[in-house]
Write a protein that holds these residues in place. Sequence first.
Motif, mmCIF file in Angstrom:
data_model
loop_
_atom_site.group_PDB
_atom_site.id
_atom_site.type_symbol
_atom_site.label_atom_id
_atom_site.label_comp_id
_atom_site.label_asym_id
_atom_site.label_seq_id
_atom_site.Cartn_x
_atom_site.Cartn_y
_atom_site.Cartn_z
ATOM 1 N N GLU A 247 -5.698 14.352 5.400
ATOM 2 C CA GLU A 247 -6.222 14.070 4.073
ATOM 3 C C GLU A 247 -5.113 13.544 3.179
ATOM 4 O OE1 GLU A 247 -7.092 17.698 1.497
ATOM 5 O OE2 GLU A 247 -7.153 18.542 3.514
ATOM 6 N N GLY A 248 -5.537 12.749 2.200
ATOM 7 C CA GLY A 248 -4.570 12.196 1.275
ATOM 8 C C GLY A 248 -5.201 11.164 0.365
ATOM 9 N N SER A 249 -4.332 10.370 -0.267
ATOM 10 C CA SER A 249 -4.792 9.338 -1.198
ATOM 11 C C SER A 249 -3.967 8.077 -0.973
ATOM 12 C CB SER A 249 -4.655 9.826 -2.640
ATOM 13 O OG SER A 249 -3.301 10.125 -2.916
ATOM 14 N N PHE A 250 -4.472 6.954 -1.489
ATOM 15 C CA PHE A 250 -3.755 5.699 -1.335
ATOM 16 C C PHE A 250 -4.118 4.735 -2.457
ATOM 17 C CE2 PHE A 250 -7.611 5.541 1.140
ATOM 18 C CZ PHE A 250 -8.126 4.265 0.980
ATOM 19 N N ILE B 275 0.858 -1.190 0.000
ATOM 20 C CA ILE B 275 0.000 0.000 0.000
ATOM 21 C C ILE B 275 0.892 1.238 0.000
ATOM 22 C CG2 ILE B 275 -1.802 1.279 1.232
ATOM 23 C CD1 ILE B 275 -2.770 -1.426 0.264
ATOM 24 N N LYS B 276 0.534 2.190 -0.842
ATOM 25 C CA LYS B 276 1.235 3.472 -0.912
ATOM 26 C C LYS B 276 0.248 4.567 -0.500
ATOM 27 C CE LYS B 276 3.345 6.571 -4.332
ATOM 28 N NZ LYS B 276 3.692 6.684 -5.761
ATOM 29 N N VAL B 277 0.635 5.359 0.488
ATOM 30 C CA VAL B 277 -0.211 6.442 0.992
ATOM 31 C C VAL B 277 0.503 7.769 0.757
ATOM 32 C CG1 VAL B 277 -1.327 7.452 3.014
ATOM 33 C CG2 VAL B 277 -1.223 4.973 2.766
ATOM 34 N N ILE B 278 -0.212 8.723 0.194
ATOM 35 C CA ILE B 278 0.308 10.072 0.019
ATOM 36 C C ILE B 278 -0.518 10.990 0.909
ATOM 37 C CG2 ILE B 278 0.724 11.973 -1.586
ATOM 38 C CD1 ILE B 278 0.851 9.814 -3.826
#
Length: 152
Positions: A126-129, A113-116
Amino acid sequence: MRMKLLMVAVIAALGTAFCSCDKKNETTPSSIFSFKLDGVQYQSNATEAYITDTIYTGKKTLVLDGVTNNFGHHMELMITFPDSLKTGTYTEDVEMSLMNIQEKETGYVGKSIKVIITGINSKHAEGSFSGVLINGETEKPLTDGTFKVAIY
Protein backbone atom coordinates in the motif's frame (compact mmCIF):
# COMPACT_ATOMS: atom_id res chain seq x y z
CA MET A 1 -49.97 -35.58 13.70
CA ARG A 2 -48.95 -32.36 15.45
CA MET A 3 -46.14 -34.19 17.20
CA LYS A 4 -44.72 -35.37 13.87
CA LEU A 5 -44.83 -31.83 12.44
CA LEU A 6 -43.18 -30.46 15.56
CA MET A 7 -40.44 -33.09 15.33
CA VAL A 8 -39.82 -32.31 11.62
CA ALA A 9 -39.62 -28.57 12.41
CA VAL A 10 -37.12 -29.16 15.25
CA ILE A 11 -34.93 -31.41 13.06
CA ALA A 12 -34.99 -28.85 10.22
CA ALA A 13 -34.05 -26.04 12.61
CA LEU A 14 -31.18 -28.05 14.10
CA GLY A 15 -29.94 -29.04 10.63
CA THR A 16 -29.95 -25.41 9.52
CA ALA A 17 -28.11 -24.33 12.66
CA PHE A 18 -25.40 -27.00 12.27
CA CYS A 19 -24.93 -26.31 8.55
CA SER A 20 -24.61 -22.56 9.04
CA CYS A 21 -21.95 -23.04 11.72
CA ASP A 22 -19.58 -24.59 9.16
CA LYS A 23 -19.55 -21.51 6.96
CA LYS A 24 -16.51 -19.31 7.35
CA ASN A 25 -17.03 -15.60 7.25
CA GLU A 26 -13.98 -14.83 5.15
CA THR A 27 -13.93 -11.80 2.93
CA THR A 28 -11.33 -11.02 0.34
CA PRO A 29 -9.98 -7.51 0.75
CA SER A 30 -10.79 -5.37 -2.24
CA SER A 31 -7.88 -3.80 -4.04
CA ILE A 32 -7.60 -0.06 -4.46
CA PHE A 33 -5.66 1.47 -7.36
CA SER A 34 -6.73 4.96 -8.39
CA PHE A 35 -5.47 8.44 -9.29
CA LYS A 36 -6.45 11.71 -10.94
CA LEU A 37 -4.88 12.83 -14.19
CA ASP A 38 -5.44 16.51 -14.86
CA GLY A 39 -8.43 16.38 -12.50
CA VAL A 40 -10.07 13.31 -14.13
CA GLN A 41 -10.49 10.31 -11.79
CA TYR A 42 -9.25 6.88 -12.93
CA GLN A 43 -10.00 3.85 -10.77
CA SER A 44 -9.20 0.24 -11.48
CA ASN A 45 -11.97 -2.23 -10.83
CA ALA A 46 -9.83 -5.20 -11.87
CA THR A 47 -6.38 -4.92 -10.28
CA GLU A 48 -3.58 -7.47 -10.21
CA ALA A 49 -0.40 -6.98 -8.24
CA TYR A 50 2.68 -9.15 -8.31
CA ILE A 51 6.39 -9.06 -7.59
CA THR A 52 8.80 -10.13 -10.30
CA ASP A 53 12.55 -10.48 -10.67
CA THR A 54 14.36 -8.04 -12.92
CA ILE A 55 17.25 -8.59 -15.26
CA TYR A 56 19.36 -6.84 -12.64
CA THR A 57 20.73 -9.26 -10.10
CA GLY A 58 18.90 -9.13 -6.80
CA LYS A 59 16.34 -6.48 -7.75
CA LYS A 60 12.58 -6.97 -7.46
CA THR A 61 9.80 -5.05 -9.18
CA LEU A 62 6.30 -4.51 -7.80
CA VAL A 63 3.81 -4.37 -10.67
CA LEU A 64 0.27 -2.95 -10.27
CA ASP A 65 -1.85 -3.68 -13.30
CA GLY A 66 -5.44 -2.49 -13.65
CA VAL A 67 -8.36 -1.80 -15.94
CA THR A 68 -11.05 0.84 -15.40
CA ASN A 69 -14.61 -0.38 -14.86
CA ASN A 70 -15.73 0.50 -18.39
CA PHE A 71 -12.70 -1.26 -19.93
CA GLY A 72 -11.71 2.09 -21.39
CA HIS A 73 -8.21 2.38 -19.92
CA HIS A 74 -5.34 0.18 -18.81
CA MET A 75 -3.31 1.50 -15.86
CA GLU A 76 0.10 0.23 -14.80
CA LEU A 77 2.55 1.25 -12.08
CA MET A 78 5.93 -0.45 -11.68
CA ILE A 79 8.41 0.18 -8.87
CA THR A 80 11.84 -1.46 -9.01
CA PHE A 81 13.42 -1.63 -5.58
CA PRO A 82 17.15 -0.85 -5.35
CA ASP A 83 17.89 -3.60 -2.81
CA SER A 84 14.91 -5.20 -1.03
CA LEU A 85 11.16 -4.76 -0.69
CA LYS A 86 10.70 -2.07 1.93
CA THR A 87 8.73 1.02 2.77
CA GLY A 88 10.04 4.41 1.68
CA THR A 89 9.96 7.04 -1.04
CA TYR A 90 10.92 6.05 -4.58
CA THR A 91 11.57 8.28 -7.60
CA GLU A 92 14.16 6.22 -9.49
CA ASP A 93 13.12 3.15 -11.52
CA VAL A 94 9.42 4.02 -11.27
CA GLU A 95 7.24 3.70 -14.37
CA MET A 96 3.60 4.61 -14.88
CA SER A 97 1.34 4.35 -17.91
CA LEU A 98 -2.29 5.02 -18.78
CA MET A 99 -3.39 3.61 -22.13
CA ASN A 100 -6.72 3.76 -23.94
CA ILE A 101 -7.70 0.15 -24.58
CA GLN A 102 -9.90 0.99 -27.55
CA GLU A 103 -7.07 3.07 -29.07
CA LYS A 104 -9.32 6.12 -29.43
CA GLU A 105 -6.45 8.27 -28.18
CA THR A 106 -2.77 7.84 -27.53
CA GLY A 107 -1.70 6.95 -24.01
CA TYR A 108 0.30 8.66 -21.31
CA VAL A 109 3.58 7.54 -19.76
CA GLY A 110 5.39 8.74 -16.68
CA LYS A 111 7.78 11.67 -16.97
CA SER A 112 8.42 11.92 -13.24
CA ILE A 113 6.63 9.78 -10.66
CA LYS A 114 7.09 9.75 -6.89
CA VAL A 115 5.85 6.70 -4.97
CA ILE A 116 5.59 6.51 -1.19
CA ILE A 117 5.23 2.92 0.02
CA THR A 118 3.75 2.84 3.52
CA GLY A 119 3.44 -0.94 3.81
CA ILE A 120 4.75 -3.93 1.88
CA ASN A 121 5.34 -7.65 2.36
CA SER A 122 5.01 -10.74 0.19
CA LYS A 123 1.19 -10.63 0.34
CA HIS A 124 0.19 -6.98 0.30
CA ALA A 125 1.38 -3.47 -0.59
CA GLU A 126 0.00 0.00 0.00
CA GLY A 127 1.03 3.56 -0.60
CA SER A 128 0.50 6.71 -2.62
CA PHE A 129 1.93 8.27 -5.76
CA SER A 130 1.97 11.51 -7.76
CA GLY A 131 3.87 13.12 -10.60
CA VAL A 132 3.59 14.07 -14.27
CA LEU A 133 2.46 11.94 -17.23
CA ILE A 134 3.27 12.90 -20.81
CA ASN A 135 1.77 12.26 -24.22
CA GLY A 136 4.16 13.68 -26.80
CA GLU A 137 4.50 17.35 -25.87
CA THR A 138 1.45 17.32 -23.58
CA GLU A 139 2.16 17.10 -19.84
CA LYS A 140 -0.58 16.44 -17.29
CA PRO A 141 -0.36 16.37 -13.49
CA LEU A 142 -1.03 13.05 -11.78
CA THR A 143 -2.43 13.58 -8.27
CA ASP A 144 -4.20 11.67 -5.50
CA GLY A 145 -2.68 8.34 -6.52
CA THR A 146 -3.30 5.60 -4.01
CA PHE A 147 -3.06 1.82 -3.88
CA LYS A 148 -3.76 -0.96 -1.43
CA VAL A 149 -3.44 -4.33 -3.11
CA ALA A 150 -3.10 -8.03 -2.44
CA ILE A 151 0.01 -9.48 -4.09
CA TYR A 152 -0.32 -12.77 -5.99
